[in-house]
Design a protein around this motif. Structure first.
Motif, PDB file in Angstrom:
ATOM      1  N   ARG A  29       0.739  -1.177   0.117  1.00  0.00           N
ATOM      2  CA  ARG A  29      -0.506  -0.106   0.234  1.00  0.00           C
ATOM      3  C   ARG A  29       1.106   0.713  -0.317  1.00  0.00           C
ATOM      4  O   ARG A  29       0.862   2.280  -0.852  1.00  0.00           O
ATOM      5  N   LEU A  30       2.146   1.466   1.139  1.00  0.00           N
ATOM      6  CA  LEU A  30       2.474   2.200   0.959  1.00  0.00           C
ATOM      7  C   LEU A  30       3.511   2.238  -0.485  1.00  0.00           C
ATOM      8  O   LEU A  30       3.684   3.825  -1.591  1.00  0.00           O
ATOM      9  N   ILE A  31       3.598   1.904  -0.975  1.00  0.00           N
ATOM     10  CA  ILE A  31       4.442   1.688  -2.561  1.00  0.00           C
ATOM     11  C   ILE A  31       3.347   2.338  -3.354  1.00  0.00           C
ATOM     12  O   ILE A  31       3.956   2.867  -4.394  1.00  0.00           O
ATOM     13  N   LEU A  32       2.366   2.249  -3.080  1.00  0.00           N
ATOM     14  CA  LEU A  32       1.352   2.252  -3.991  1.00  0.00           C
ATOM     15  C   LEU A  32       0.965   3.494  -4.134  1.00  0.00           C
ATOM     16  O   LEU A  32       0.923   4.488  -4.805  1.00  0.00           O
ATOM     17  N   LEU A  33       0.767   4.532  -2.880  1.00  0.00           N
ATOM     18  CA  LEU A  33       0.353   5.476  -2.292  1.00  0.00           C
ATOM     19  C   LEU A  33       1.945   6.740  -2.852  1.00  0.00           C
ATOM     20  O   LEU A  33       1.523   7.536  -3.548  1.00  0.00           O
ATOM     21  N   LEU A  34       3.023   5.935  -2.536  1.00  0.00           N
ATOM     22  CA  LEU A  34       4.441   7.117  -2.951  1.00  0.00           C
ATOM     23  C   LEU A  34       4.428   7.145  -4.235  1.00  0.00           C
ATOM     24  O   LEU A  34       4.883   8.066  -4.810  1.00  0.00           O
ATOM     25  N   SER A  35       4.225   5.839  -5.448  1.00  0.00           N
ATOM     26  CA  SER A  35       3.716   5.772  -6.786  1.00  0.00           C
ATOM     27  C   SER A  35       3.030   6.830  -7.318  1.00  0.00           C
ATOM     28  O   SER A  35       2.805   6.990  -7.387  1.00  0.00           O
ATOM     29  N   ASN A  36       2.306   6.448  -6.887  1.00  0.00           N
ATOM     30  CA  ASN A  36       0.923   7.685  -7.386  1.00  0.00           C
ATOM     31  C   ASN A  36       1.501   9.491  -6.622  1.00  0.00           C
ATOM     32  O   ASN A  36       1.088  10.110  -7.836  1.00  0.00           O
ATOM     33  N   HIS A  37       2.516   9.743  -5.739  1.00  0.00           N
ATOM     34  CA  HIS A  37       2.641  10.869  -5.398  1.00  0.00           C
ATOM     35  C   HIS A  37       3.232  11.157  -6.423  1.00  0.00           C
ATOM     36  O   HIS A  37       3.676  12.279  -7.299  1.00  0.00           O
ATOM     37  N   ILE A  38       4.129  10.234  -6.594  1.00  0.00           N
ATOM     38  CA  ILE A  38       5.944  10.369  -7.493  1.00  0.00           C
ATOM     39  C   ILE A  38       5.105  10.406  -8.735  1.00  0.00           C
ATOM     40  O   ILE A  38       5.232  11.381  -9.162  1.00  0.00           O
ATOM     41  N   GLY A  39       4.479   9.989  -9.794  1.00  0.00           N
ATOM     42  CA  GLY A  39       3.146  10.507 -10.640  1.00  0.00           C
ATOM     43  C   GLY A  39       3.990   9.591 -11.353  1.00  0.00           C
ATOM     44  O   GLY A  39       3.155   9.388 -13.011  1.00  0.00           O
ATOM     45  N   ASP A  40       5.465   9.615 -11.806  1.00  0.00           N
ATOM     46  CA  ASP A  40       6.362   9.478 -12.954  1.00  0.00           C
ATOM     47  C   ASP A  40       6.978   8.127 -13.572  1.00  0.00           C
ATOM     48  O   ASP A  40       7.294   7.965 -12.518  1.00  0.00           O
ATOM     49  N   ALA A  41       6.246   7.855 -14.261  1.00  0.00           N
ATOM     50  CA  ALA A  41       6.518   6.492 -15.096  1.00  0.00           C
ATOM     51  C   ALA A  41       7.760   6.268 -15.181  1.00  0.00           C
ATOM     52  O   ALA A  41       8.573   5.191 -14.644  1.00  0.00           O
ATOM     53  N   ALA A  42       8.322   7.112 -15.425  1.00  0.00           N
ATOM     54  CA  ALA A  42      10.106   7.256 -15.590  1.00  0.00           C
ATOM     55  C   ALA A  42      11.043   6.979 -15.253  1.00  0.00           C
ATOM     56  O   ALA A  42      11.788   6.144 -14.830  1.00  0.00           O
TER      57      ALA A  42
END
Length: 75
Positions: free
Chosen positions: A36-49
């Motif tokens: 869950r933490l990974i997904l939340l932080l990934s969404n926050h970052i948002g840049d696929a690259a």
């Protein structure tokens, strides 16, 4: 671009909070919290690259199961 330089204002405090996050959890619950933490932080970052760079960096040096030196020496 993925920032790999120290960038957390109080790393010791963050580490303590991260450890506390897992307090009183089973291993399965702990993995779920991590996911869950990974997904939340990934969404926050948002840049696929940047996320792909982070995934590659996280995987770096990890030997796939069954390909480690101990098993190879026994074969």
């Amino acid at each position: 671009m993925l920032n790999t330089e120290p960038n957390i204002a109080s790393p010791d405090d963050f580490y303590e909070a991260l450890i506390a996050l897992h307090g009183n959890l089973t291993p399965e619950q702990s993995r779920a919290v991590d996911a869950r933490l990974i997904l939340l932080l990934s969404n926050h970052i948002g840049d696929a690259a940047v996320l792909r760079q982070a995934m590659a960096r996280a995987r770096q040096g990890i030997v796939p199961a069954g390909h480690d030196a101990v098993l190879a020496a026994r074969a």
